[in-house]
Design an enzyme around this catalytic site. Structure first.
Site, PDB file in Angstrom:
ATOM      1  N   CYS A   1      -3.317 -64.603 -38.207  1.00 32.50           N
ATOM      2  CA  CYS A   1      -3.472 -64.655 -36.751  1.00 32.50           C
ATOM      3  C   CYS A   1      -2.630 -65.784 -36.180  1.00 32.50           C
ATOM      4  O   CYS A   1      -2.146 -65.702 -35.069  1.00 32.50           O
ATOM      5  CB  CYS A   1      -4.932 -64.830 -36.394  1.00 32.50           C
ATOM      6  SG  CYS A   1      -5.734 -66.131 -37.317  1.00 32.50           S
TER       7      CYS A   1
ATOM      8  N   LYS B   1     -19.846 -57.318 -42.210  1.00 33.73           N
ATOM      9  CA  LYS B   1     -19.110 -56.069 -42.437  1.00 33.73           C
ATOM     10  C   LYS B   1     -17.638 -56.391 -42.612  1.00 33.73           C
ATOM     11  O   LYS B   1     -16.938 -56.688 -41.659  1.00 33.73           O
ATOM     12  CB  LYS B   1     -19.276 -55.081 -41.276  1.00 33.73           C
ATOM     13  CG  LYS B   1     -18.826 -53.691 -41.690  1.00 33.73           C
ATOM     14  CD  LYS B   1     -18.153 -52.885 -40.606  1.00 33.73           C
ATOM     15  CE  LYS B   1     -16.753 -53.288 -40.258  1.00 33.73           C
ATOM     16  NZ  LYS B   1     -15.725 -53.008 -41.278  1.00 33.73           N
TER      17      LYS B   1
ATOM     18  N   GLU C   1       2.205 -58.957 -30.862  1.00 36.30           N
ATOM     19  CA  GLU C   1       1.884 -59.437 -32.205  1.00 36.30           C
ATOM     20  C   GLU C   1       2.327 -58.394 -33.231  1.00 36.30           C
ATOM     21  O   GLU C   1       1.898 -57.249 -33.181  1.00 36.30           O
ATOM     22  CB  GLU C   1       0.372 -59.665 -32.326  1.00 36.30           C
ATOM     23  CG  GLU C   1      -0.014 -60.266 -33.651  1.00 36.30           C
ATOM     24  CD  GLU C   1      -1.517 -60.490 -33.787  1.00 36.30           C
ATOM     25  OE1 GLU C   1      -2.299 -59.608 -33.404  1.00 36.30           O
ATOM     26  OE2 GLU C   1      -1.893 -61.553 -34.308  1.00 36.30           O
TER      27      GLU C   1
ATOM     28  N   ASN D   1      -7.072 -59.673 -43.572  1.00 31.79           N
ATOM     29  CA  ASN D   1      -6.290 -60.827 -44.037  1.00 31.79           C
ATOM     30  C   ASN D   1      -7.260 -61.969 -44.325  1.00 31.79           C
ATOM     31  O   ASN D   1      -8.042 -62.322 -43.466  1.00 31.79           O
ATOM     32  CB  ASN D   1      -5.232 -61.229 -43.001  1.00 31.79           C
ATOM     33  CG  ASN D   1      -5.845 -61.554 -41.664  1.00 31.79           C
ATOM     34  OD1 ASN D   1      -6.770 -60.893 -41.216  1.00 31.79           O
ATOM     35  ND2 ASN D   1      -5.349 -62.574 -41.014  1.00 31.79           N
TER      36      ASN D   1
ATOM     37  N   GLY E   1     -10.233 -60.426 -35.699  1.00 32.90           N
ATOM     38  CA  GLY E   1      -9.432 -59.206 -35.810  1.00 32.90           C
ATOM     39  C   GLY E   1      -8.525 -59.061 -34.607  1.00 32.90           C
ATOM     40  O   GLY E   1      -8.115 -60.052 -33.999  1.00 32.90           O
TER      41      GLY E   1
ATOM     42  N   GLU F   1     -12.201 -64.440 -32.710  1.00 27.19           N
ATOM     43  CA  GLU F   1     -10.917 -65.026 -33.135  1.00 27.19           C
ATOM     44  C   GLU F   1      -9.938 -63.870 -33.173  1.00 27.19           C
ATOM     45  O   GLU F   1     -10.041 -63.001 -34.035  1.00 27.19           O
ATOM     46  CB  GLU F   1     -11.027 -65.643 -34.542  1.00 27.19           C
ATOM     47  CG  GLU F   1     -12.024 -66.753 -34.674  1.00 27.19           C
ATOM     48  CD  GLU F   1     -11.645 -68.006 -33.905  1.00 27.19           C
ATOM     49  OE1 GLU F   1     -10.486 -68.110 -33.442  1.00 27.19           O
ATOM     50  OE2 GLU F   1     -12.522 -68.858 -33.738  1.00 27.19           O
ATOM     51  N   LEU F   2      -8.988 -63.859 -32.250  1.00 23.77           N
ATOM     52  CA  LEU F   2      -8.155 -62.665 -32.088  1.00 23.77           C
ATOM     53  C   LEU F   2      -6.693 -62.943 -32.431  1.00 23.77           C
ATOM     54  O   LEU F   2      -6.401 -63.842 -33.191  1.00 23.77           O
ATOM     55  CB  LEU F   2      -8.330 -62.132 -30.665  1.00 23.77           C
ATOM     56  CG  LEU F   2      -9.798 -61.928 -30.251  1.00 23.77           C
ATOM     57  CD1 LEU F   2      -9.907 -61.474 -28.812  1.00 23.77           C
ATOM     58  CD2 LEU F   2     -10.505 -60.965 -31.178  1.00 23.77           C
TER      59      LEU F   2
END
Ligand code: NAD
Length: 491
Positions: A286, A177, A384, A154, A230, A252-253
Site C-alpha cells: 500500500c 477473514k 494505484e 499482501n 485493502g 488502511e487503503l
C-alpha cells in the site's frame, strides 16, 4: 503432482471445515499451480464465528485482567517467533512474496504482540472533577466488542497483526477473514492462538472465496467494529456497511505515494530508496513509492541509476536466497499491472526501463518498470498500480514539488530526499500523508502510527493510540451523599 496441503478454519476453539463442506484451492503464483485447499465458508459459518466471538466476550475472556491478556499476547508473540519459518514459507506459497522478506516480517512480528501486551496494561480511565460535590465521576475504558478483521493478500499476517494485537490488548474478540488469494497463513496462525492459551472463541478465522460472504461479515449486526486493509473501492463498501450498523471502522487503503528528490540529494541513496519503495515486494504494498517527483536537473541521472539497478534485479523463485523480486501475487493482479503498461504506452509515456511481462520464468512475472514523460493526467501517475511500476515527473522549485506530491486523492506515505535539513523538515511537514520518511523509505514499527489521509483511509494502526479504536469510554457517576434530590431538575 504433489498432494495439496489442507487447512481448516477456527471457530469457537474448534478446527472446522465449512458447514457445507465446500472448499477452494489457493494458487502458488510462482508455479502457477494450486498448492492448498481451504474451506469456502458461507454466511452460516460467519454467523457461527460471530456468535462464538460474542460468547467469548461474555465469558472468561471478558473478565480476564489486562495482565492476563498481556500474558496471552506475549505467549502468542513467542509462538509466532518459534513458527516463523513455517509461517513465512506458507506466505511465500500463497502470495509469491520473497522468503527473505517474509521471514524478516515474521521474525519481527512477535514485537507487535509484546508491544501491545505492554499497551494492554496501560489502558486507564480518568477521575473527572464534578461540578456537583455530591458526585464522584470516573471513566472506564471497555472493549468495543466483537471485531471483524478483513485483510488483503499482501503481507497477510503483518496486516492481520496490526488489527489483532490492539484488539486483544483492548479485550475485544475477533473474527478474521483473510483474502481469498492468500488465506493459508492466517488459518495456520489460528492454531497458535489456541496454543497461546487464549480462550476458545476469542480468535476466530474464517475463509471464503465468496465476496458476498465477506460482505456479510462486514455488515453483520453482531459485529461492533470493522478493521480493514485493502483497496479503496472495497474500503468504501465496508465503511457503508459499518455506517448502516453505526459501527466503528478503521480503514488502511491504497496509495500513490510520492518520492520527492531534490537536486542536492545523494542520488545513489535516493535510487536505492526508490527501488526499495516500488520494486521490493514487487511493488505490491500500500505504501509503494510509485510516483517519482524529481528535480529537472537530476532527472536523467536519477532515472539512469534506478534503471541500471532495475536491470540487475534478480527475478525468480521467491524461496531462493538470492532472488530480489518474485512474481505478482495472482492472475487478476498480473493482468491489471500489464493493462497499466499498455495504457502508459497508449497515452504516449516513455518506457525508460522494463514495461513488459517477464516470460520464461513461469508464474506471473512483470519486469521492474520505469516510466518517464508522464503528465499529471497520465493514468500511471494517478492510479494505484500495485505492481513494480514507477512513474516519473519533474519539478523546478520547492512549491511545485509539494504541489505535485499532494496532487492525489491518496495520502498514505511519501519521502523527501535532500541534504538540506531545513528543506527536509519543511517539505515533510507540507506533504499530506500519514507517514513521511526523510532520506529513507518503507520503515514501520509497532509503536509508530501508520495510516492514511484522504482516500488512503480512516484511523491509524500501530502506536499507543491504535488501541483507542478498540475501546469505548464509559462515564460512571457515583452519588456520595446518600440523600435524595428534586427528581424534576437535572443534575
Ligand atoms: P480488495 O480490497 O478487493 O480485498 C481485500 C479484502 O477485502 C479481501 O479479504 C476481500 O475478500 C475482502 N472483500 C472484498 N469485497 C468485500 C466486501 N464487499 N465486504 C467485505 N470484504 C470484502 O483487495 P484485493 O482483491 O486483495 O486487491 C485489489 C486491489 O486492492 C489491488 O489491485 C490493489 O490495488 C489494492 N490493494 C491494496 C492494499 C493495501 O494495502 N492498500 C492491499 C491489497 C490490495
Amino acid at each position: 503432482m504433489a498432494e495439496l496441503e489442507t487447512f481448516r478454519m477456527l471457530i469457537a476453539g474448534e478446527q472446522v471445515d465449512a458447514a457445507s463442506g465446500a472448499t477452494f484451492e489457493t494458487q502458488n503464483p510462482y508455479t502457477g499451480r494450486p498448492w492448498a485447499t481451504v474451506p469456502d465458508c458461507g454466511p452460516a459459518d460467519v454467523d457461527a464465528a460471530v456468535g462464538a466471538a460474542r460468547a467469548a466476550l461474555d465469558g472468561e475472556w471478558g473478565s480476564m485482567t489486562a495482565f492476563a491478556r498481556a500474558a496471552c499476547l506475549r505467549r502468542l508473540g513467542d509462538l509466532v517467533a518459534e513458527n516463523a519459518e513455517a509461517l513465512a514459507r506458507t506466505e511465500v506459497n500463497d502470495s509469491g512474496k520473497l522468503y527473505r522478506e517474509m521471514i524478516g516480517q515474521l521474525n519481527a512480528l512477535g514485537g507487535w504482540y509484546s508491544y501491545f501486551a505492554g499497551v494492554a496494561t496501560t489502558i486507564e480511565g480518568r477521575q473527572i472533577p464534578s461540578p456537583n460535590p455530591n458526585y464522584l465521576v470516573y471513566t472506564r475504558r471497555e472493549p468495543v466488542g466483537v471485531v471483524a478483521a478483513i485483510t488483503p493478500w499482501n503481507s497477510p499476517l503483518l496486516l492481520m497483526t496490526w488489527k489483532l494485537a490492539p484488539a486483544l490488548a483492548a479485550g475485544c474478540t475477533v473474527v478474521i477473514k483473510p483474502s481469498e488469494h492468500s488465506p493459508a497463513s492466517t488459518l495456520r496462525f489460528a492454531e497458535l492462538a489456541e496454543k497461546a492459551g487464549i480462550p476458545a472463541g476469542v480468535v476466530n478465522v474464517v475463509s471464503t472465496n465468496d465476496r458476498d460472504t465477506a460482505a456479510h461479515l462486514a455488515g453483520h449486526p453482531g459485529v461492533d467494529k470493522v478493521a480493514f486493509t485493502g483497496s479503496t473501492a472495497t474500503g468504501r463498501a465496508i465503511a457503508k456497511a459499518a455506517a448502516e450498523n453505526l459501527n466503528k471502522v478503521t480503514l488502511e487503503l491504497g496509495g500513490k505515494s510520492p518520492q520527492v528528490v531534490f537536486d542536492d540529494a545523494d542520488l545513489e541513496a535516493a535510487a536505492n530508496g526508490i527501488i526499495a519503495g516500488v520494486f521490493a515486494a514487487t511493488g505490491q504494498t500500500c505504501m509503494a513509492g510509485s510516483r517519482l517527483i524529481v528535480h529537472a536537473d537530476v532527472h536523467d541521472e536519477l532515472v539512469r541509476l534506478v534503471a541500471e539497478r532495475a536491470a540487475k534485479i534478480r527475478l525468480g523463485d521467491p524461496n531462493a536466497e538470492d532472488t530480489e523480486m518474485g512474481p505478482v501475487a495472482n492472475g487478476p493482479q498480473y493482468e491489471k499491472v500489464l493493462g497499466f503498461l499498455d495504457t502508459a504506452r497508449a497515452e504516449g509515456n516513455t518506457i525508460a526501463y522494463g514495461g513488459a511481462a517477464e516470460d520464461g520464468l513461469g508464474g506471473y512475472f512483470v519486469q521492474p518498470t520505469v516510466i518517464t514523460g508522464v503528465t499529471r493526467e497520465s493514468t500511471v501517475y494517478r492510479e494505484e498500480v500495485f505492481g513494480p511500476v514507477l512513474a516519473a515527473l519533474t519539478f523546478t522549485d520547492e512549491d511545485e514539488a509539494v504541489k505535485l506530491a499532494n496532487d492525489t486523492p491518496y495520502g498514505l506515505a511519501g519521502a523527501v530526499w535532500t541534504k538540506d535539513v531545513h528543506r527536509a523538515h519543511r517539505v515533510a511537514g507540507r506533504i499530506r500523508a500519514g507517514s513521511v520518511w526523510i532520506n529513507a523509505y518503507r520503515v514501520v514499527a509497532p509503536n509508530v502510527p501508520f495510516g492514511g489521509f484522504g482516500h488512503s483511509g480512516l484511523g491509524r494502526e500501530n502506536g499507543l493510540h491504535a488501541v483507542d479504536d478498540y475501546l469505548e469510554e464509559k462515564a460512571i457517576w457515583v452519588e456520595l451523599s446518600g440523600g435524595t434530590r428534586d427528581p424534576f431538575t437535572l443534575g
